[in-house]
Enzyme design. Structure first.
Site, short mmCIF file in Angstrom:
data_model
loop_
_atom_site.label_atom_id
_atom_site.label_comp_id
_atom_site.label_asym_id
_atom_site.label_seq_id
_atom_site.Cartn_x
_atom_site.Cartn_y
_atom_site.Cartn_z
N ASP A 14 0.72 -1.24 0.00
CA ASP A 14 0.01 -0.11 0.01
C ASP A 14 0.85 1.24 0.09
O ASP A 14 2.11 1.21 0.02
CB ASP A 14 -0.98 0.02 1.12
CG ASP A 14 -0.50 -0.64 2.56
OD1 ASP A 14 0.45 -0.06 2.79
OD2 ASP A 14 -1.13 -1.35 2.98
N MET A 40 -2.98 8.67 12.00
CA MET A 40 -3.85 9.37 11.19
C MET A 40 -4.63 10.45 11.67
O MET A 40 -5.83 10.54 11.62
CB MET A 40 -4.91 7.93 11.02
CG MET A 40 -4.25 6.77 10.34
SD MET A 40 -5.33 5.51 10.34
CE MET A 40 -5.10 4.77 11.73
N LYS A 96 -5.25 2.26 -0.12
CA LYS A 96 -6.61 2.57 0.35
C LYS A 96 -6.73 3.97 0.23
O LYS A 96 -6.05 4.80 0.55
CB LYS A 96 -6.91 2.00 1.58
CG LYS A 96 -6.66 0.50 1.67
CD LYS A 96 -7.26 0.11 2.93
CE LYS A 96 -5.94 -0.47 3.66
NZ LYS A 96 -6.37 -1.09 5.12
N1 SAH Z 1 0.56 0.16 10.39
C1 SAH Z 1 1.37 1.43 10.55
C2 SAH Z 1 0.17 2.61 10.83
C3 SAH Z 1 -0.62 2.57 9.65
S1 SAH Z 1 -1.73 4.14 10.00
C4 SAH Z 1 2.46 1.48 11.58
O1 SAH Z 1 2.62 0.55 12.38
O2 SAH Z 1 3.32 2.56 11.63
C5 SAH Z 1 -1.29 5.26 8.88
C6 SAH Z 1 -0.46 6.44 9.81
O3 SAH Z 1 0.43 6.04 10.49
C7 SAH Z 1 -0.58 7.75 9.11
O4 SAH Z 1 -1.60 8.42 9.05
C8 SAH Z 1 0.75 8.51 9.91
O5 SAH Z 1 0.02 8.93 11.21
C9 SAH Z 1 1.46 7.23 10.63
N2 SAH Z 1 2.40 6.90 9.76
C10 SAH Z 1 3.13 5.78 9.08
N3 SAH Z 1 4.13 5.88 8.56
C11 SAH Z 1 4.51 7.35 8.84
C12 SAH Z 1 5.80 7.83 8.46
N4 SAH Z 1 6.95 7.40 7.79
N5 SAH Z 1 5.96 9.24 9.16
C13 SAH Z 1 4.94 9.81 9.88
N6 SAH Z 1 3.74 9.05 10.07
C14 SAH Z 1 3.50 7.81 9.72
#
Ligand code: SAH
Length: 459
Positions: free
Chosen positions: A250, A385, A272
């Site tokens: 994704d 998010m 998504k």
């Molecule tokens: N499973 C993922 C989270 C998915 S939800 C995890 O464990 O990190 C998606 C959210 O994760 C985004 O909206 C943001 O808030 C955060 N996120 C994921 N990667 C990021 C990054 N490199 N920098 C900042 N926020 C990040």
């Protein structure tokens, strides 16, 4: 790529080395290793070359270079210390379409000689395209420490059993699976530890007992790709990425991480969009199932950790219900990656004794969170998010008693070369977002640990 890396079979082919010094001797030695028929041309030769001549390893023509000596030659290396001679060799070889290399003169070369890591029959060649041979050599030295001396024995063992495996396993994909699992398991461990006999016995019995229908079974790997920096992948993630047939990834998975997936794998984007989450999720579950049922090794690659706001649980529930084998590999979650790369420890003896991860995703314009639990003192709050809901978040936290001046940070594209960190307070967050217009993915970190960014930011 400035040069095409190829491995040349020069066994029993006539090759010339022009020059009698140490460099020429080294080049001649290399050609001899590949079993070429080597002639050295020079009015005089060094003692090490003389030793090779005495041993009948190569022929010495006691002469200056003459163009007619190039007749029927496959490849020539010029390594004299007279530039005019080197250039002369180059020009005549070029005119006769003979592959030519002039030592230390990349512009007078058809081919260059890489730094070599020799674990025959495994050979690794490293080249900097002539830009920095020293760098190539250093890299080779690093590889030297990574790849055990016994690695070549492993290749030899596989070589000896190739035909037997081919006979037993009729398709390429079955053979690939057999070797991938065998070479990662017990057999490899024994060979690398120098126990070749035991390794061979294990390999033989594995092959005798192998069941094609089991090898052919599909499997799903649910793998956390981390927050962006490819070096934050786990070894296990990398290994499974290297053996997948098809990959569903994704939006959050970085380009650099995707570049590490097995090159032959089919890549399918299933990013998504915020508003039609649930419909797509069901579709993805079905896609994973369908491909695994076709016997493929399916890699589901997700940003961060698959079990943290990643809906990983839902994806494997479908698989579990259908008895499809699966493995889950944790990844570094955004909270961990972003806070570390922003110099904000999530806990700290002086500022915070606990840390809570919450989703900031709005439902009908509201945030359904346990506010009284969130506004506890000495706690770090990480909001995933959270961009769209920032004004609601800011208002509700204050309303439930968190001081307006509580420090807060936004980390955009954390751990990547595009990382941006903005520092504010919970009261100031909406205005900050209005001004800086951060884009997804952005993480919100709230709590007094945020102040440490000023002194600890390192990335
Ligand atoms: N499973 C993922 C989270 C998915 S939800 C995890 O464990 O990190 C998606 C959210 O994760 C985004 O909206 C943001 O808030 C955060 N996120 C994921 N990667 C990021 C990054 N490199 N920098 C900042 N926020 C990040």
């Amino acid at each position: 790529m400035d040069y095409l890396p190829i491995f040349l079979d020069i066994k029993q082919r006539d090759c010339l080395v022009i020059g009698g010094g140490e460099i020429a001797a080294r080049k001649a030695g290399l050609l001899l290793k590949a079993n070429a028929k080597v002639t050295i041309i020079s009015p005089a030769i060094s003692s090490s070359t003389q030793a090779l001549v005495d041993d009948n390893k190569l022929t010495w023509l006691e002469s200056v270079f003459k163009p007619e000596q190039l007749a029927d030659i496959t490849l020539v290396i010029a390594a004299t210390d007279i530039e005019a001679v080197n250039r002369d060799v180059y020009q005549h070889a070029k005119a006769q379409q003979i592959l030519v290399n002039v030592a230390d003169s990349p512009d007078l070369c058809d081919f260059i000689l890489p730094s070599i890591l020799d674990r025959s029959p495994i050979v690794i060649a490293v080249s900097s395209g002539g830009a920095s041979p020293i760098l190539a050599r250093q890299l080779r030295a690093r590889l030297e420490t990574l790849i055990p001396q016994t690695y070549g024995n492993l290749a030899n063992l596989v070589g000896r059993y190739r035909d037997a495996v081919k006979e037993k396993l009729p398709t390429l994909s079955l053979r690939r699976r057999f070797w991938e699992s065998t070479l990662q398991g017990e057999v490899a461990t024994h060979v690398l530890a120098g126990r070749d006999d035991i390794a061979e016995r294990v390999l033989k019995s594995t092959l005798a007992e192998v069941k094609t229908d089991e090898l052919d079974k599909g499997e799903v790997y649910l793998v956390g790709a981390g927050p962006g920096d490819p070096e934050l992948l786990t070894f296990k993630a990398l290994r499974l990425m290297q053996q997948a047939d098809v990959v569903f990834y994704d939006r959050l998975v970085s380009k650099e991480v995707l570049a590490l997936v097995r090159r032959e794998a089919e890549m399918i984007y299933v990013g998504k969009q915020r508003d039609w989450h649930s419909v797509r999720q069901e579709e993805i579950n079905q896609l994973l199932l369908k491909h695994a049922q076709q016997g493929k090794r399916v890699l589901r690659l997700k940003g961060g950790d698959p079990f943290i706001f990643g809906r990983g649980g839902e994806e494997i529930e479908t698989l579990a219900a259908e008895n499809i084998p699966f493995q889950v590999v944790p990844g570094i979650t955004a909270a961990s990656g972003c806070s570390t790369y922003a110099g904000i420890p999530l806990t700290h003896r002086d500022y915070s004794q606990s840390c809570t991860f919450v989703t900031g995703q709005l439902k009908k314009g509201e945030l359904d969170l346990n506010w009284s639990a969130l506004v506890q003192p000495r706690q770090t709050i990480v909001v995933y998010m959270g961009l769209a809901g920032l004004p609601v978040l800011s208002k509700q936290l204050q309303k439930h008693g968190l001081p307006a001046n509580t420090p807060a940070a936004l980390v955009q594209q954390g751990t990547t070369s595009h990382q941006q960190v903005w520092i504010s307070t919970i009261e100031g967050l909406p205005a900050l977002a209005e001004k800086e217009k951060p884009v997804a993915p952005t993480l919100v970190i709230i709590g007094h640990v945020v102040t440490l960014h000023n002194s600890l930011a390192w990335f």
